[in-house]
Enzyme design. Structure first.
Site, PDB file in Angstrom:
ATOM      1  N   HIS A 278       0.856  -1.186   0.000  1.00 37.75           N
ATOM      2  CA  HIS A 278       0.000   0.000   0.000  1.00 37.75           C
ATOM      3  C   HIS A 278       0.894   1.238   0.000  1.00 37.75           C
ATOM      4  O   HIS A 278       2.022   1.205   0.517  1.00 37.75           O
ATOM      5  CB  HIS A 278      -0.891   0.017   1.237  1.00 37.75           C
TER       6      HIS A 278
ATOM      7  N   GLU B  47       0.918   3.841   1.782  1.00 40.07           N
ATOM      8  CA  GLU B  47       1.357   4.258   3.109  1.00 40.07           C
ATOM      9  C   GLU B  47       2.559   3.443   3.577  1.00 40.07           C
ATOM     10  O   GLU B  47       3.542   3.988   4.078  1.00 40.07           O
ATOM     11  CB  GLU B  47       0.231   4.100   4.137  1.00 40.07           C
TER      12      GLU B  47
ATOM     13  N   CYS C  14      -6.333   1.849   5.833  1.00 42.03           N
ATOM     14  CA  CYS C  14      -6.891   0.581   6.305  1.00 42.03           C
ATOM     15  C   CYS C  14      -6.264   0.231   7.659  1.00 42.03           C
ATOM     16  O   CYS C  14      -5.370   0.923   8.144  1.00 42.03           O
ATOM     17  CB  CYS C  14      -6.607  -0.523   5.282  1.00 42.03           C
TER      18      CYS C  14
ATOM     19  N   CYS D 102      -2.395  -0.315   7.531  1.00 44.35           N
ATOM     20  CA  CYS D 102      -1.633   0.930   7.411  1.00 44.35           C
ATOM     21  C   CYS D 102      -1.714   1.758   8.695  1.00 44.35           C
ATOM     22  O   CYS D 102      -0.721   2.376   9.098  1.00 44.35           O
ATOM     23  CB  CYS D 102      -2.107   1.715   6.203  1.00 44.35           C
TER      24      CYS D 102
END
Length: 158
Positions: free
Chosen positions: A62, A64, A92, A95
């Site tokens: 991801h 992040e 999410c 993260c």
């Protein structure tokens, strides 16, 4: 001319969110879900990333996580004390957990994520009373623009 050039210097949140939006758009061009993130320390971008789950065949790639990893390598410390993380959509649970581990001081995100957001929408991971680290959160920065990037991406795939 970059999108960052026309934003007043005193509006740091909008300026850095625009950088995250640039990363999200670049991810979309690569066929990735368009999420972008930048890590800022002392008003300087130290890392930036877009989603790379498809390209890297990595479910945790991801934006992040990638940006946090790059920032930690750049400063030579896995603890990113004093850092701000700008993300185009509400993070999410994975993260959000990574932000706690990295000791991010501040999270700034654009659009809420009604189906998986773990800061306000579905869960409130950062607010658990037993955590030994608190993250300041600012939500809704350039939210309409961030939501439009996602909406346009998925509309083009239908």
């Amino acid at each position: 001319m970059s999108l960052l050039d026309w934003i007043p210097a005193d509006n740091h949140d909008a300026r850095f969110m625009r950088a995250a939006l640039e990363e999200a758009r670049a991810a979309a061009e690569r066929g990735e879900v368009p999420v972008g993130a930048v890590v800022v320390i002392n008003n300087e971008i130290v890392a930036r990333a877009g989603n790379r789950t498809i390209a890297d065949c990595d479910p945790i790639a991801h934006a992040e996580v990638i940006a946090l990893r790059e920032a930690a390598k750049r400063i030579g410390n896995y603890r990113l004390a004093g850092a701000a993380l700008y993300v185009t959509i509400e993070p999410c649970a994975m993260c959000a957990g990574a932000m706690i581990q990295a000791r991010i001081a501040r999270l700034i995100y654009g659009a809420p994520d009604a189906k998986g957001g773990a800061v306000h929408s579905c869960f409130e991971v950062l607010d658990h009373p037993q955590l030994n680290h608190r993250v300041e959160v600012a939500a809704g920065v350039l939210a309409d623009e961030a939501a439009a990037v996602l909406k346009d991406f998925f509309a083009a795939r239908r």
